[in-house]
Design an enzyme around this catalytic site. Structure first.
Site, PDB file in Angstrom:
ATOM      1  N   ILE A  41      34.319-100.444 -63.980  1.00 47.25           N
ATOM      2  CA  ILE A  41      35.579 -99.918 -63.834  1.00 47.25           C
ATOM      3  C   ILE A  41      36.580-101.347 -63.573  1.00 47.25           C
ATOM      4  O   ILE A  41      37.713-101.382 -64.339  1.00 47.25           O
ATOM      5  CB  ILE A  41      35.654 -99.085 -62.581  1.00 47.25           C
ATOM      6  CG1 ILE A  41      34.820 -97.797 -62.769  1.00 47.25           C
ATOM      7  CG2 ILE A  41      37.368 -98.781 -62.166  1.00 47.25           C
ATOM      8  CD1 ILE A  41      34.509 -96.899 -61.587  1.00 47.25           C
TER       9      ILE A  41
ATOM     10  N   ASP B  27      33.861-111.035 -56.681  1.00 48.28           N
ATOM     11  CA  ASP B  27      32.732-110.274 -57.107  1.00 48.28           C
ATOM     12  C   ASP B  27      31.453-111.082 -56.452  1.00 48.28           C
ATOM     13  O   ASP B  27      31.521-112.056 -56.498  1.00 48.28           O
ATOM     14  CB  ASP B  27      32.521-109.950 -58.308  1.00 48.28           C
ATOM     15  CG  ASP B  27      31.592-108.774 -58.801  1.00 48.28           C
ATOM     16  OD1 ASP B  27      32.126-107.601 -58.886  1.00 48.28           O
ATOM     17  OD2 ASP B  27      30.331-108.947 -58.455  1.00 48.28           O
TER      18      ASP B  27
ATOM     19  N   ARG C 298      35.060 -95.909 -53.069  1.00 49.97           N
ATOM     20  CA  ARG C 298      34.147 -95.043 -52.147  1.00 49.97           C
ATOM     21  C   ARG C 298      35.088 -94.817 -50.649  1.00 49.97           C
ATOM     22  O   ARG C 298      35.634 -95.778 -50.331  1.00 49.97           O
ATOM     23  CB  ARG C 298      33.019 -95.172 -51.875  1.00 49.97           C
ATOM     24  CG  ARG C 298      32.065 -94.894 -53.070  1.00 49.97           C
ATOM     25  CD  ARG C 298      31.862 -93.440 -53.009  1.00 49.97           C
ATOM     26  NE  ARG C 298      30.945 -92.887 -54.218  1.00 49.97           N
ATOM     27  CZ  ARG C 298      31.069 -92.822 -55.419  1.00 49.97           C
ATOM     28  NH1 ARG C 298      32.493 -92.722 -55.720  1.00 49.97           N
ATOM     29  NH2 ARG C 298      30.281 -92.592 -56.204  1.00 49.97           N
TER      30      ARG C 298
ATOM     31  N   ASP D  15      41.716 -92.524 -53.329  1.00 47.65           N
ATOM     32  CA  ASP D  15      41.331 -91.315 -54.048  1.00 47.65           C
ATOM     33  C   ASP D  15      39.970 -90.900 -53.355  1.00 47.65           C
ATOM     34  O   ASP D  15      39.272 -89.923 -53.809  1.00 47.65           O
ATOM     35  CB  ASP D  15      40.997 -91.670 -55.510  1.00 47.65           C
ATOM     36  CG  ASP D  15      40.425 -90.328 -56.267  1.00 47.65           C
ATOM     37  OD1 ASP D  15      41.263 -89.610 -56.311  1.00 47.65           O
ATOM     38  OD2 ASP D  15      39.666 -90.703 -57.241  1.00 47.65           O
TER      39      ASP D  15
ATOM     40  N   GLU E 251      35.351 -85.612 -46.723  1.00 47.28           N
ATOM     41  CA  GLU E 251      35.825 -85.028 -48.190  1.00 47.28           C
ATOM     42  C   GLU E 251      35.705 -83.462 -47.924  1.00 47.28           C
ATOM     43  O   GLU E 251      34.549 -83.143 -47.657  1.00 47.28           O
ATOM     44  CB  GLU E 251      35.474 -85.606 -49.282  1.00 47.28           C
ATOM     45  CG  GLU E 251      35.954 -87.069 -49.469  1.00 47.28           C
ATOM     46  CD  GLU E 251      35.444 -87.543 -50.799  1.00 47.28           C
ATOM     47  OE1 GLU E 251      34.924 -87.006 -51.545  1.00 47.28           O
ATOM     48  OE2 GLU E 251      35.841 -88.917 -51.274  1.00 47.28           O
TER      49      GLU E 251
ATOM     50  N   HIS F 179      39.648 -87.112 -54.941  1.00 44.31           N
ATOM     51  CA  HIS F 179      38.658 -87.895 -55.534  1.00 44.31           C
ATOM     52  C   HIS F 179      38.427 -87.411 -57.042  1.00 44.31           C
ATOM     53  O   HIS F 179      37.660 -86.865 -57.559  1.00 44.31           O
ATOM     54  CB  HIS F 179      37.234 -87.393 -54.567  1.00 44.31           C
ATOM     55  CG  HIS F 179      36.268 -88.469 -54.803  1.00 44.31           C
ATOM     56  ND1 HIS F 179      35.283 -88.951 -53.963  1.00 44.31           N
ATOM     57  CD2 HIS F 179      36.046 -89.462 -56.003  1.00 44.31           C
ATOM     58  CE1 HIS F 179      34.564 -89.834 -54.289  1.00 44.31           C
ATOM     59  NE2 HIS F 179      34.850 -90.273 -55.533  1.00 44.31           N
TER      60      HIS F 179
END
Length: 306
Positions: free
Chosen positions: A153, A172, A233, A257, A262, A280
């Site tokens: 992504i 990263d 997440r 998101d 949730e 989400h």
């Protein structure tokens, strides 16, 4: 073979429902769109041999009480909801393909960036309430963007950002020197990203190393006119700390998101004018839903042949 599909969005998709029937197996779908408690999830899976799972947690208790499971096929990309070690001990196969929804998520994040920069979200809501606010924000073009997590992504977002001529700082845990060089990216520490970027976008998994990675100390490092985005997440950003930062203008705004719980229950957070919050849906474009579902079906099909 008995196949159970726990995901509501898979279970209501016409193409996927038709395709899974071609396997010639007994198929149980989550037709009611149920968000299961653990007990309900265990009962729903029952004596299934195969499970197509979305975000539902498949932990040791579920595995112990559903001992017939031979394969778990992932509808989506993140594997943090599946206890992979316990699956390995039980010789349960995992069907997974990375990056199947990358464009869907990356497009949404680009949309967030434009909405935050150009003040589209706030002024739209204000106009609905009769407030004519002409503040048009700033352009995304030429801004400094920080991307933490340069996987499928993150890379897709970098591709989409090319026309905006942004300076992109990346971080990263995997060394990707050649990719960074080819795309004129600057690899820096997280601290440098937080201190210098106009927008920070998170694209990491959720685990013990990323839990509450963005807390009040990090938010205090950021520029007061900066934005933070989490489409990965829940739990990567400490929601209480984010609420405090937005309420007290430590940063200019945020878009999230994914949530710890949730659907989220903190209405005080959700009602903040400078927070874009979506349910989400990053990976839930029509095209991504079908790609994720077909991938999950393909893994079961391959398992049946083996």
């Amino acid at each position: 073979m008995k196949i159970v599909v726990t995901s509501p969005s898979f279970s209501k998709n016409i193409l996927l429902k038709k395709e899974i029937q071609t396997l010639g197996c007994s198929v149980k779908l989550n037709k009611e769109g149920k968000r299961f408690t653990k007990e309900e999830l265990i009962e729903f899976i029952g004596d299934a041999d195969a499970v197509i799972v979305g975000l539902e947690p498949i932990d040791i208790e579920v595995l112990e009480k559903c001992p017939n499971i031979k394969i778990i096929s992932k509808y989506g990309v993140g594997l943090n909801n599946i206890d992979l070690e316990e699956c390995k001990k039980r010789d349960i196969a995992i069907g997974w393909t990375g990056g199947v929804n990358k464009l869907s998520v990356a497009e949404m994040v680009l949309g967030y960036m434009l909405m935050l920069c150009r003040n589209l979200f706030i002024t739209s809501h204000q106009l609905k309430k009769g407030n004519w606010n002409k503040s048009g924000g700033v352009q995304l073009t030429n801004k400094t963007i920080g991307i933490i997590g340069v996987g499928h992504i993150g890379k897709e977002l970098i591709r989409l950002l090319k026309p905006f001529n942004c300076e992109i700082l990346v971080n990263d845990i995997v060394s990707q020197d050649e990719y960074y060089k080819l795309n004129s990216l600057k690899e820096v520490s997280k601290e440098v990203i937080f201190k210098n970027c106009d927008i920070v976008s998170i694209h990491t998994p959720y685990d013990s190393t990323t839990k509450n990675m963005i807390d009040i100390n990090v938010l205090k490092l950021m520029k007061k006119d900066s934005f933070i985005i989490n489409s990965a997440r829940g739990g990567i950003i400490n929601e209480d700390d984010l609420k405090y930062a937005l309420q007290n203008k430590l940063i200019a705004g945020a878009a999230i998101d994914a949530y710890i719980e949730e659907p989220p229950a903190d209405k005080e957070l959700l009602d903040l004018e400078n927070l874009i919050c979506t349910p989400h849906i990053g990976g839930n474009s029509k095209e991504a839903v079908e790609a994720m579902g077909l991938s999950a079906i393909k893994h079961i099909k391959e398992f049946l042949k083996s």
